[in-house]
Design a protein around this motif. Structure first.
Motif, short mmCIF file in Angstrom:
data_model
loop_
_atom_site.label_atom_id
_atom_site.label_comp_id
_atom_site.label_asym_id
_atom_site.label_seq_id
_atom_site.Cartn_x
_atom_site.Cartn_y
_atom_site.Cartn_z
N GLY A 18 52.62 29.47 91.54
CA GLY A 18 52.64 29.00 90.14
C GLY A 18 52.97 30.42 89.22
N LYS A 19 53.66 30.02 88.23
CA LYS A 19 54.10 31.08 87.24
C LYS A 19 53.07 31.89 86.71
CE LYS A 19 57.66 32.52 84.70
NZ LYS A 19 58.37 33.43 85.27
N SER A 20 53.62 33.26 86.71
CA SER A 20 52.54 34.17 86.12
C SER A 20 52.22 34.18 84.88
CB SER A 20 52.72 35.66 86.81
OG SER A 20 52.28 36.47 86.15
N THR A 21 51.03 34.12 84.50
CA THR A 21 51.05 34.08 83.00
C THR A 21 49.81 35.14 82.43
OG1 THR A 21 48.97 32.22 83.29
CG2 THR A 21 51.27 31.65 82.56
N VAL A 33 39.04 31.78 83.04
CA VAL A 33 39.08 33.10 82.77
C VAL A 33 38.10 33.33 81.62
CG1 VAL A 33 40.58 34.87 81.96
CG2 VAL A 33 41.35 33.20 83.56
N ALA A 34 38.17 32.44 80.59
CA ALA A 34 37.08 32.57 79.50
C ALA A 34 35.59 32.67 79.93
CB ALA A 34 37.40 31.43 78.39
N LYS A 35 35.12 31.67 80.64
CA LYS A 35 33.77 31.85 81.23
C LYS A 35 33.57 33.38 81.84
CE LYS A 35 33.22 27.08 82.73
NZ LYS A 35 33.18 26.13 83.82
N ALA A 36 34.38 33.55 82.53
CA ALA A 36 33.93 35.07 83.33
C ALA A 36 33.97 36.05 81.98
CB ALA A 36 35.09 35.35 84.31
N ILE A 37 34.89 36.01 81.03
CA ILE A 37 35.13 37.06 80.07
C ILE A 37 33.99 36.77 79.19
CG2 ILE A 37 36.37 37.82 77.97
CD1 ILE A 37 38.94 37.15 79.62
N ASN A 38 33.62 35.39 78.73
CA ASN A 38 32.12 35.31 77.88
C ASN A 38 31.23 35.95 78.57
OD1 ASN A 38 33.66 34.13 75.85
ND2 ASN A 38 33.44 32.19 76.72
N PHE A 39 30.76 35.75 79.79
CA PHE A 39 29.60 36.36 80.46
C PHE A 39 29.76 37.78 80.33
CE2 PHE A 39 27.88 38.61 84.04
CZ PHE A 39 26.43 37.92 84.10
N VAL A 40 30.71 38.57 80.55
CA VAL A 40 30.78 39.86 80.28
C VAL A 40 30.66 40.41 78.88
CG1 VAL A 40 32.50 41.87 80.13
CG2 VAL A 40 32.39 40.15 82.21
N VAL A 41 31.27 39.68 77.82
CA VAL A 41 31.08 40.08 76.34
C VAL A 41 29.60 39.51 76.26
CG1 VAL A 41 31.98 39.52 74.16
CG2 VAL A 41 33.42 39.74 76.09
N ASN A 42 29.21 38.56 76.53
CA ASN A 42 27.54 38.19 76.11
C ASN A 42 26.64 39.04 76.42
OD1 ASN A 42 28.93 36.01 74.70
ND2 ASN A 42 28.44 34.40 76.00
N LEU A 88 37.04 45.81 81.06
CA LEU A 88 38.10 46.73 81.36
C LEU A 88 39.38 45.99 81.60
CD1 LEU A 88 35.96 48.65 84.10
CD2 LEU A 88 36.79 49.57 81.63
N GLY A 89 39.29 44.75 81.99
CA GLY A 89 40.47 43.93 81.74
C GLY A 89 40.50 43.06 83.00
N ILE A 90 41.84 42.23 83.30
CA ILE A 90 42.05 41.36 84.22
C ILE A 90 43.05 41.56 85.09
CG2 ILE A 90 43.15 38.85 84.26
CD1 ILE A 90 42.58 38.25 81.64
N VAL A 91 42.69 41.50 86.45
CA VAL A 91 43.62 41.76 87.58
C VAL A 91 44.22 40.31 88.01
CG1 VAL A 91 43.85 42.50 90.05
CG2 VAL A 91 42.76 43.85 88.47
N GLU A 92 45.40 40.15 88.11
CA GLU A 92 46.09 39.22 88.59
C GLU A 92 46.47 39.13 89.96
OE1 GLU A 92 49.15 36.65 86.04
OE2 GLU A 92 50.35 37.06 87.88
N ASN A 93 45.61 38.83 90.97
CA ASN A 93 45.95 38.74 92.45
C ASN A 93 46.75 37.58 92.88
OD1 ASN A 93 45.76 39.89 94.79
ND2 ASN A 93 43.96 38.90 95.40
N LYS A 140 46.51 38.93 76.56
CA LYS A 140 46.65 39.04 74.95
C LYS A 140 45.82 38.17 74.30
CE LYS A 140 51.15 39.45 72.40
NZ LYS A 140 52.35 39.11 72.53
N LYS A 141 45.84 36.89 74.85
CA LYS A 141 44.98 35.69 74.32
C LYS A 141 43.48 36.14 74.09
CE LYS A 141 43.49 30.98 74.62
NZ LYS A 141 43.34 30.68 73.26
#
Ligand SMILES: Nc1ncnc2c1ncn2[C@@H]1O[C@H](COP(=O)(O)OP(=O)(O)OP(=O)(O)O)[C@@H](O)[C@H]1O
Length: 287
Positions: free
Chosen positions: A222-225, A185-194, A200-205, A231-232
């Protein structure tokens, strides 16, 4: 030295043509209000499904939608939208998007092929050029939203989109419990932010499965986190979309899931996602 000089005109032409294409793209998209890209750190999490169904949900709320399938190798938006045998065609105004269900304007490489199973054997630069050409030569017209479905990861296609569409309105990260690792998730988020794109946010499918008979919830993958992750990374969990057997059934029947099963669990979650997006941009518009 003489070699450099002889190459210069060709290089200059290449730069000029890419520069022109990028400018044409911006001009063509100038009448599209909101441009949103959908990406993920990993494949198979349902990015295409979310992009296509979100487009239908927005269209069913009365918004004018364009949808670009920027997954050149794995173009599957036309299949998910049941656009069997349909093609892009050219007019005096450029490439005309193919009208999909609810009138959404669809552009995808699979709409250019004689047979959807023909492989496209293009390397990075050709894929980037194809995407820029789509943006620059398609007669996009006026739209409320352009949704861009990207292939997994943060490669050539994603880079081309952020470099060409300077006024992207935001990015949605799609992920699933099985791949909800912070690193992915961090890789995708860092790409967006950089790239200075609004997250806009995360969709948990494929978040959970709700038994239609007893209503029990099962965390099959697996458990949804999602909440903790959102938040993190200081972002919003936009939706938790459950696993829904009707999605496969719709594909088998060759019908668009969101239209065929509007009251199914995943369709309801997608409707909520669309409403959140609409609210986000209405709030912005009135700021
Ligand atoms: N919530 C869901 N419930 C059940 N099946 C789903 C769900 N979401 C997606 N699928 C199915 O999972 C498969 C993968 O989805 P999809 O092709 O949208 O993923 P993707 O992330 O775009 O994949 P790729 O990495 O190939 O781009 C498809 O068969 C799709 O119909």
């Amino acid at each position: 030295m003489s070699q450099n000089t002889s190459q210069a005109p060709t290089q200059q032409r290449t730069f000029t043509s890419i520069y022109k294409l990028m400018n044409d793209a911006r001009e063509r998209l100038s009448k599209t209000k909101h441009k949103i890209m959908v990406l993920s750190g990993k494949g198979g999490v349902g990015k295409t499904f979310v992009s296509a169904m979100l487009s239908l949900a927005l269209a069913s709320e009365g918004y004018r939608i364009a949808l670009l399938d920027a997954d050149i190798h794995g173009s599957s938006i036309p299949t998910v939208l049941a656009m069997h045998g349909m093609r892009l065609y050219a007019s005096a105004n450029g490439i005309e998007p193919t009208p999909g269900p609810l009138g959404i304007k669809v552009v995808a490489t699979n709409l250019m092929l004689d047979s959807p199973d023909t492989p496209i054997i293009w390397r990075g630069p050709l894929k980037s050029k194809a995407i820029t050409e789509f943006l620059a030569k398609v007669n996009w017209g006026e739209n409320d939203f352009l949704i861009i479905d990207l292939p997994p990861g943060t490669g050539d296609e994603a880079i081309t989109i952020v470099q060409t569409i300077k006024d992207l309105d935001g990015a949605i990260i799609v992920t699933a419990p099985s791949v909800l690792s912070e690193v992915i998730v961090a890789k995708a988020i860092n790409f967006v932010v950089n790239n200075n794109v609004r997250l806009l946010g995360i969709v948990e499918n494929m978040s959970y499965f709700k038994c239609p008979k007893c209503g029990s919830i099962y965390y099959v993958l697996g458990k949804s986190t999602g909440e903790e992750l959102a938040k993190k990374f200081n972002t919003e969990l936009l939706a938790k979309i459950p696993l829904d057997p009707y999605i496969g059934e719709a594909l088998d029947k060759g019908v668009p899931y969101y239209i065929e099963y509007p009251d199914a669990e995943a369709a309801k979650a997608i409707k909520e996602l669309a409403r959140k997006l609409i609210n986000t941009f209405q709030e912005n518009a009135s700021e």
